[in-house]
Design a protein around this motif. Structure first.
Motif, PDB file in Angstrom:
ATOM      1  N   ASP A  75       0.972  -1.194  -0.296  1.00  0.00           N
ATOM      2  CA  ASP A  75      -0.075  -0.148   0.117  1.00  0.00           C
ATOM      3  C   ASP A  75       0.675   1.264  -0.092  1.00  0.00           C
ATOM      4  OD1 ASP A  75       1.153  -0.083   2.534  1.00  0.00           O
ATOM      5  OD2 ASP A  75      -0.944  -0.166   3.637  1.00  0.00           O
ATOM      6  N   HIS A  76       2.208   1.010   0.145  1.00  0.00           N
ATOM      7  CA  HIS A  76       2.930   2.583   0.316  1.00  0.00           C
ATOM      8  C   HIS A  76       3.433   2.845  -0.802  1.00  0.00           C
ATOM      9  CE1 HIS A  76       2.343   2.068   4.867  1.00  0.00           C
ATOM     10  NE2 HIS A  76       3.415   2.867   4.989  1.00  0.00           N
ATOM     11  N   SER A  77       3.567   2.190  -1.887  1.00  0.00           N
ATOM     12  CA  SER A  77       4.408   2.628  -3.078  1.00  0.00           C
ATOM     13  C   SER A  77       3.694   3.554  -4.107  1.00  0.00           C
ATOM     14  CB  SER A  77       4.818   1.513  -3.793  1.00  0.00           C
ATOM     15  OG  SER A  77       5.710   0.757  -2.640  1.00  0.00           O
TER      16      SER A  77
ATOM     17  N   ALA B 262      -4.342   3.359  -1.775  1.00  0.00           N
ATOM     18  CA  ALA B 262      -3.069   3.084  -1.061  1.00  0.00           C
ATOM     19  C   ALA B 262      -2.938   4.360  -0.187  1.00  0.00           C
ATOM     20  CB  ALA B 262      -2.222   3.257  -2.359  1.00  0.00           C
ATOM     21  N   CYS B 263      -1.818   4.342   0.475  1.00  0.00           N
ATOM     22  CA  CYS B 263      -1.340   5.412   1.485  1.00  0.00           C
ATOM     23  C   CYS B 263      -1.366   6.739   0.883  1.00  0.00           C
ATOM     24  CB  CYS B 263      -0.011   5.167   2.058  1.00  0.00           C
ATOM     25  SG  CYS B 263      -0.193   3.569   3.056  1.00  0.00           S
ATOM     26  N   ALA B 264      -0.518   6.842  -0.323  1.00  0.00           N
ATOM     27  CA  ALA B 264      -0.343   8.021  -1.152  1.00  0.00           C
ATOM     28  C   ALA B 264       0.145   9.321  -0.375  1.00  0.00           C
ATOM     29  CB  ALA B 264      -1.594   8.321  -1.808  1.00  0.00           C
ATOM     30  N   SER B 265      -0.844  10.480  -0.373  1.00  0.00           N
ATOM     31  CA  SER B 265      -0.231  11.452   0.198  1.00  0.00           C
ATOM     32  C   SER B 265       0.264  11.176   1.653  1.00  0.00           C
ATOM     33  CB  SER B 265      -1.156  12.781   0.223  1.00  0.00           C
ATOM     34  OG  SER B 265      -1.873  12.625  -1.227  1.00  0.00           O
ATOM     35  N   CYS B 266      -0.431  10.302   2.354  1.00  0.00           N
ATOM     36  CA  CYS B 266      -0.064  10.210   3.560  1.00  0.00           C
ATOM     37  C   CYS B 266       1.270   9.638   3.945  1.00  0.00           C
ATOM     38  CB  CYS B 266      -1.130   9.129   4.252  1.00  0.00           C
ATOM     39  SG  CYS B 266      -1.218   9.176   6.025  1.00  0.00           S
ATOM     40  N   ILE B 267       1.844   9.130   3.059  1.00  0.00           N
ATOM     41  CA  ILE B 267       3.141   8.849   3.295  1.00  0.00           C
ATOM     42  C   ILE B 267       4.283   9.612   2.451  1.00  0.00           C
ATOM     43  CG2 ILE B 267       3.286   6.954   1.420  1.00  0.00           C
ATOM     44  CD1 ILE B 267       5.082   6.727   4.941  1.00  0.00           C
TER      45      ILE B 267
ATOM     46  N   ALA C 298      -7.467  11.297   2.471  1.00  0.00           N
ATOM     47  CA  ALA C 298      -6.371  10.008   2.295  1.00  0.00           C
ATOM     48  C   ALA C 298      -6.241   9.447   3.640  1.00  0.00           C
ATOM     49  CB  ALA C 298      -5.104  10.372   1.809  1.00  0.00           C
ATOM     50  N   SER C 299      -5.625   8.375   3.685  1.00  0.00           N
ATOM     51  CA  SER C 299      -5.252   7.853   5.127  1.00  0.00           C
ATOM     52  C   SER C 299      -6.124   6.812   5.581  1.00  0.00           C
ATOM     53  CB  SER C 299      -4.942   8.777   6.231  1.00  0.00           C
ATOM     54  OG  SER C 299      -4.483   8.326   7.212  1.00  0.00           O
ATOM     55  N   CYS C 300      -5.634   5.719   6.318  1.00  0.00           N
ATOM     56  CA  CYS C 300      -6.315   4.858   6.938  1.00  0.00           C
ATOM     57  C   CYS C 300      -7.237   5.431   8.063  1.00  0.00           C
ATOM     58  CB  CYS C 300      -5.408   3.571   7.243  1.00  0.00           C
ATOM     59  SG  CYS C 300      -4.116   4.011   8.202  1.00  0.00           S
ATOM     60  N   THR C 301      -6.669   6.310   8.557  1.00  0.00           N
ATOM     61  CA  THR C 301      -7.213   7.034   9.651  1.00  0.00           C
ATOM     62  C   THR C 301      -8.521   7.375   9.645  1.00  0.00           C
ATOM     63  OG1 THR C 301      -4.966   8.139   9.931  1.00  0.00           O
ATOM     64  CG2 THR C 301      -6.799   9.147  11.377  1.00  0.00           C
TER      65      THR C 301
ATOM     66  N   GLY D 166      -6.064  -1.489  -1.107  1.00  0.00           N
ATOM     67  CA  GLY D 166      -6.300  -0.957   0.139  1.00  0.00           C
ATOM     68  C   GLY D 166      -5.061  -0.483   0.920  1.00  0.00           C
ATOM     69  N   ILE D 167      -5.400  -0.186   2.138  1.00  0.00           N
ATOM     70  CA  ILE D 167      -4.240   0.512   3.012  1.00  0.00           C
ATOM     71  C   ILE D 167      -4.506  -0.631   4.326  1.00  0.00           C
ATOM     72  CG2 ILE D 167      -3.578   2.148   4.612  1.00  0.00           C
ATOM     73  CD1 ILE D 167      -4.974   4.174   2.871  1.00  0.00           C
ATOM     74  N   ILE D 168      -3.041  -1.036   4.330  1.00  0.00           N
ATOM     75  CA  ILE D 168      -2.853  -2.276   5.456  1.00  0.00           C
ATOM     76  C   ILE D 168      -3.876  -2.078   7.000  1.00  0.00           C
ATOM     77  CG2 ILE D 168      -1.084  -0.706   6.607  1.00  0.00           C
ATOM     78  CD1 ILE D 168       0.355  -3.239   7.417  1.00  0.00           C
ATOM     79  N   HIS D 169      -3.986  -1.080   7.528  1.00  0.00           N
ATOM     80  CA  HIS D 169      -4.809  -1.039   8.863  1.00  0.00           C
ATOM     81  C   HIS D 169      -6.514  -1.102   8.566  1.00  0.00           C
ATOM     82  CE1 HIS D 169      -0.864  -0.633  10.505  1.00  0.00           C
ATOM     83  NE2 HIS D 169      -0.793   0.401   9.791  1.00  0.00           N
ATOM     84  N   GLN D 170      -6.605  -0.302   7.625  1.00  0.00           N
ATOM     85  CA  GLN D 170      -8.062  -0.523   7.025  1.00  0.00           C
ATOM     86  C   GLN D 170      -8.481  -1.957   6.843  1.00  0.00           C
ATOM     87  OE1 GLN D 170      -9.168   3.071   5.000  1.00  0.00           O
ATOM     88  NE2 GLN D 170     -11.199   2.194   4.431  1.00  0.00           N
TER      89      GLN D 170
ATOM     90  N   SER E 134       3.601   1.803  12.583  1.00  0.00           N
ATOM     91  CA  SER E 134       3.455   2.192  13.847  1.00  0.00           C
ATOM     92  C   SER E 134       1.773   2.489  14.134  1.00  0.00           C
ATOM     93  CB  SER E 134       3.952   3.548  14.146  1.00  0.00           C
ATOM     94  OG  SER E 134       3.905   4.565  12.652  1.00  0.00           O
ATOM     95  N   HIS E 135       1.042   2.513  13.027  1.00  0.00           N
ATOM     96  CA  HIS E 135      -0.526   2.504  13.373  1.00  0.00           C
ATOM     97  C   HIS E 135      -1.148   1.291  13.371  1.00  0.00           C
ATOM     98  CE1 HIS E 135       0.919   6.719  12.070  1.00  0.00           C
ATOM     99  NE2 HIS E 135       0.005   6.870  13.034  1.00  0.00           N
ATOM    100  N   THR E 136      -0.486   0.252  13.648  1.00  0.00           N
ATOM    101  CA  THR E 136      -0.976  -1.147  13.982  1.00  0.00           C
ATOM    102  C   THR E 136      -2.192  -1.023  15.001  1.00  0.00           C
ATOM    103  OG1 THR E 136       0.864  -2.077  13.123  1.00  0.00           O
ATOM    104  CG2 THR E 136      -0.381  -3.671  14.553  1.00  0.00           C
TER     105      THR E 136
ATOM    106  N   GLY F 159      -5.247  12.725   7.452  1.00  0.00           N
ATOM    107  CA  GLY F 159      -4.257  11.797   7.857  1.00  0.00           C
ATOM    108  C   GLY F 159      -4.146  11.801   9.408  1.00  0.00           C
ATOM    109  N   ASN F 160      -2.672  11.359   9.781  1.00  0.00           N
ATOM    110  CA  ASN F 160      -2.647  11.216  11.160  1.00  0.00           C
ATOM    111  C   ASN F 160      -1.291  11.944  11.390  1.00  0.00           C
ATOM    112  OD1 ASN F 160      -0.901   9.118  10.113  1.00  0.00           O
ATOM    113  ND2 ASN F 160      -2.190   7.664  10.900  1.00  0.00           N
ATOM    114  N   ARG F 161      -0.406  12.274  10.446  1.00  0.00           N
ATOM    115  CA  ARG F 161       0.808  12.906  10.645  1.00  0.00           C
ATOM    116  C   ARG F 161       1.179  14.125   9.815  1.00  0.00           C
ATOM    117  NH1 ARG F 161       4.151   7.635  11.713  1.00  0.00           N
ATOM    118  NH2 ARG F 161       3.656   7.415  14.179  1.00  0.00           N
TER     119      ARG F 161
HETATM  120 FE1  SF4 Z   1      -0.620   4.410   5.173  1.00  0.00          FE
HETATM  121 FE2  SF4 Z   1      -0.793   6.867   6.327  1.00  0.00          FE
HETATM  122 FE3  SF4 Z   1      -2.115   4.634   7.161  1.00  0.00          FE
HETATM  123 FE4  SF4 Z   1       0.459   4.760   7.594  1.00  0.00          FE
HETATM  124  S1  SF4 Z   1      -1.176   5.985   8.427  1.00  0.00           S
HETATM  125  S2  SF4 Z   1      -0.661   2.958   7.129  1.00  0.00           S
HETATM  126  S3  SF4 Z   1       1.045   5.712   5.905  1.00  0.00           S
HETATM  127  S4  SF4 Z   1      -2.087   5.450   5.283  1.00  0.00           S
END
Ligand code: SF4
Length: 818
Positions: A100-102, A451-456, A384-387, A150-154, A181-183, A482-484
């Motif tokens: 999801d990060h690429s 994917a994570c896209a802008s969030c990463i 964006a972002s799983c958050t 999709g994104i890992i945590h979601q 870290s967002h596990t 997002g979260n960061r």
């Molecule tokens: Fe991807 Fe951002 Fe979620 Fe981390 S916080 S997994 S970079 S979408």
């Protein structure tokens, strides 16, 4: 169902926090296996010492997963070279890696954006994906979720998490360690899990226990009901601010009080931002709402099993446990907010946003006509972002706001790059079913990727005219759900990023600037010249709640029926042997030399400071994820290989040659023996040639940010033996240990001010290391000697072993070979 029963224990389980009950079960299930003892059980109840913890599964994303797989592939080679059986290097528990990060948002704003971005992603990442495909065939227990899902945590929350495992008639709780870290997002649905370094995850998947100190548990008592105008994002930003102020680093949080006010989706948003408040875990115990969520996402049968097991084994929320500390948060006082411009805990109430940002510079931009813009323009607006894309309330609010805006004839300002990258395909499913996707698209929020896209940091180029204006000194901002928002995390040209709910992201895209008073100033004018205020188009809670009901079980079933398959994935070629076929010409994947690193042997004498740092150095500062500068050491190395597309550091984490050159790429340092200024990599190579050991000196919260293991691997390859800091962030500290680097903490933090990095250092007392030991440091320079004490920040005896072996990998392989 059979299970390891907590009911039969002589301890007072009823007063134990629910999150710790899961640890008790873990100890019970592994009791007397030669490692786990009755003493560990007592440790949990007494909150002292350490316990070995066996996670039920591991999750990884591709940025951290590729290097982990590279290490495992190198370990297979090493074991084979030493005459061992390489197939023993194999995950012993389920591992799921989500790619999801690429993806980079190169294309946006059209219905073709998604496909174009995915094509570019596959083209740029063939070598890495080929390694992952090899791994999915070569290793047992290793599954890969292809790009575009999709994104890992979601995906973990919506599908992968088992909540309760049920195998051979035995039920036990799902527990997960993730190399991200967002596990803890999965804590929102009753699963215990947290982020660890890639190195620790590798050890755990090879069957090593994860050693942890028994944490204190802080009860976060939620009181009251949120008022109708607030979103789950406003709630999490408020909680983050309050908990950061309180100080919960390294602790478990357990939410209690009026949990009924929050849906499981809301809880997942709150749990997602656990690393931002500094805690390890943000656990929501299983209750009726969790069961409803499991029924929605995983069906009735699974929901029944979880309910039955949780109730039988004291894991279903009933009585109030005793917490080591308590913090109260009144949900009724939450107000619409954003957070920024550079830290997620810096919440700004929406009504004070305008006064928080003072524009200075004005420039003219020609983009669909000429505009005079000033500092604070929104250059990027990203849903964006799983958050937040995991929460249908948030997404529906954004879509309804878009609908009302379109119906009033509003448009997004021409200088804003809009982007929509949901964390799962379920999001698009319900938006399409409700006929709302077209309104988001009308404002340019076409899906650019799952994917994570802008969030990463993969937000891609901004509008060219805006980039030029930034080049002339204009301060542009980004708004992201997002979260960061660390400086330049979201885009290399943007220093100021604001975290906001998805509907606010759309609103800011229409307004085109961050310094707006939404109460008094209109977002924009409609085609008849009438002002339109945010309040005119912000959907009501009732409207959103009404639509939320549409999100149904069949949507999750359909989307997740083929999670591990994809036509794109079928196009990736991979070798099928037991050992990976390394390609000496690859610029993405190289066999790393970690097994050749020398472990720390005794005292460090005559060391130099490789880099002298201040407070809050993030893992992104240490090992950036973003674009590679062609003039940097990594850029030059790649250009020498004949590579044109330098890509990002994140994408090149399978190549240690790039990553060691990219370590501290944003910093310059001084090679002290001659006083020359140079890149950190060049200085490290000079010290290496001269046989001079190197250390790092840093301030508070060293390693804040993420589980990025390259932030420890990079320094290890540069020859760093120890880091002396005022304090360490939890995951990064254990990553340093995992790579054989000794973390030392100033006993008196004020000493750092007496140092400037030019000194020559001796660190005395490292022969017989133990956790918490005080060692002596002597820093000498002409005319001045500073002598001070530092505490060995090793937390468990096993960490001493890791340091002695030169890191976890070498420790694990030595056990395999013995
Ligand atoms: Fe991807 Fe951002 Fe979620 Fe981390 S916080 S997994 S970079 S979408």
């Amino acid at each position: 169902i059979k299970f390891y029963s907590l009911n039969k224990l002589d301890y007072d389980v009823h007063s134990l926090p629910y999150s710790l009950r899961i640890l008790v079960e873990n100890v019970l299930r592994h009791l007397n296996n030669g490692i786990v003892t009755e003493e560990h059980l007592a440790n949990i109840f007494e909150r002292k010492g350490e316990i070995p913890f066996y996670p039920a599964r591991i999750i990884m994303q591709d940025y951290t997963g590729v290097p982990a797989v590279v290490d495992l592939a190198a370990m297979r080679d090493y074991v084979a070279e030493k005459g061992g059986d390489p197939s023993k290097v194999n995950p012993e528990i389920p591992v799921e890696l989500v790619i999801d990060h690429s993806l980079i948002v190169l294309y946006h704003g059209t219905k073709y954006s998604l496909e174009e971005n995915m094509k570019a992603e596959l083209n740029a990442n063939k070598e890495r994906y080929s390694l992952l495909k090899w791994a999915s065939k070569a290793f047992k227990n290793f599954r890969v979720v292809p790009p575009g899902k999709g994104i890992i945590h979601q995906i973990n929350v919506e599908h992968l998490a088992r909540i309760v495992f049920y195998e051979n008639g035995l039920a036990y709780p799902d527990t997960v360690l993730g190399t991200d870290s967002h596990t803890p997002m999965v804590n929102g649905i009753g699963v215990l899990g947290w982020g660890v370094g890639g190195i620790e995850a590798e050890a755990a998947l090879l069957g090593q226990p994860y050693y942890m100190r028994v944490p204190e548990v802080v009860g976060v008592v939620l009181e009251g009901e949120p008022s109708p105008e607030v979103t789950p994002t406003d709630i999490v930003l408020t909680i983050t601010e309050k908990l950061r102020k309180k100080g919960v680093v390294g602790k478990f949080l357990e939410y209690t009080g009026n949990l009924e006010a929050l849906s499981a989706f809301d809880r997942a948003v709150i749990a997602n931002m656990t690393p931002e408040n500094g805690a390890t875990v943000g656990y929501f115990p299983i209750d009726g709402e969790t069961i409803r969520f499991i029924e929605l996402t995983r069906g009735k049968k699974k929901a029944k099993l979880v309910e039955k097991y949780a109730k039988l084994n004291l894991m279903f929320r009933e009585e109030e446990p005793k917490y080591d500390d308590v913090v109260k948060i009144d949900l009724s006082k939450v107000e619409p907010s954003v957070a920024g411009p550079t830290h997620p805990e810096d919440r700004i109430p929406l009504k004070k946003l305008k006064e928080s940002f003072k524009p200075k510079k004005k420039v003219k931009i020609v983009l669909e006509g000429e505009h005079e813009v000033e500092d604070g323009i929104v250059a990027l607006a990203a849903i964006a972002s799983c958050t937040n894309t995991s929460n249908p309330f948030n997404i529906l609010a954004a879509a309804l706001l878009a609908k009302k805006a379109v119906e009033r004839g509003l448009k997004v300002k021409p200088w804003v790059k809009t982007s929509f990258t949901p964390g799962s395909r379920v999001v698009v499913k319900y938006l399409e079913n409700l006929g709302l996707m077209s309104y988001l698209e009308a404002l340019g929020f076409h899906v650019n990727g799952f994917a994570c896209a802008s969030c990463i940091g993969n937000s891609g180029p901004l509008k060219r005219e805006v980039e030029e204006a930034i080049g002339e000194g204009l301060v542009a901002t980004a708004v992201i759900s997002g979260n960061r928002n660390f400086r330049r995390r979201v885009n290399p040209l943007i220093e100021h990023t604001y975290l906001a709910s998805p509907p606010l992201v759309v609103a800011f895209a229409i307004a085109g600037r961050i310094n707006i008073d939404f109460e008094r100033e209109p977002l924009a004018y409609d085609p008849n010249g009438k002002p339109v205020y945010l309040r005119d188009i912000m959907p009501t809670r009732e409207e959103i709640k009404g639509l939320e009901k549409i999100v149904g079980e069949e949507m999750f079933k359909e989307i997740y029926s083929n999670l591990f398959e994809s036509p794109y994935w079928d196009m990736i070629k991979a070798n099928e042997g037991e050992l990976f076929e390394w390609d000496d010409k690859s610029s993405y994947i190289r066999k790393p030399p970690f097994f050749e690193l020398e472990p720390l042997k005794g005292d460090i004498k005559g060391a130099r400071v490789l880099v002298f740092l201040g407070d809050r150095i993030s893992t992104d500062d240490i090992s950036p994820a973003g674009k590679i500068d062609p003039e940097s050491p990594a850029g030059k190395y790649l250009r020498e290989l004949g590579v044109d597309n330098l890509h990002t550091y994140g994408a090149r984490r399978g190549n240690h040659e790039v990553m060691m050159r990219g370590t501290f790429a944003r910093f310059k340092t001084i090679y002290w023996p001659t006083g020359e200024e140079m890149s950190v990599y060049d200085a490290a190579m000079r010290y290496k040639q001269e046989g001079i050991p190197v250390i790092i000196i840093a301030g508070k919260q060293y390693g804040v940010g993420s589980s990025r293991d390259w932030a420890a691997k990079g320094p290890a390859l540069l020859g760093v033996k120890a880091v002396i800091a005022e304090s360490f962030e939890r995951i990064h500290r254990s990553n340093l240990v995992g790579m054989g680097i000794l973390p030392l903490q100033f006993k008196d933090p004020s000493v750092r001010k007496e140092l400037d990095g030019s000194e020559v250092y001796d660190i005395i007392g490292l022969d017989d290391l133990y956790p918490g030991k005080t060692v002596k440091v002597i820093a000498r320079k002409p005319g001045k000697t500073v002598e001070f004490e530092a505490i060995v920040r090793l937390e468990t005896p096993i960490e001493v072993e890791y340091i002695r072996h030169g890191g976890i990998l070498k420790y694990a392989v030595s056990r395999l070979l013995s």
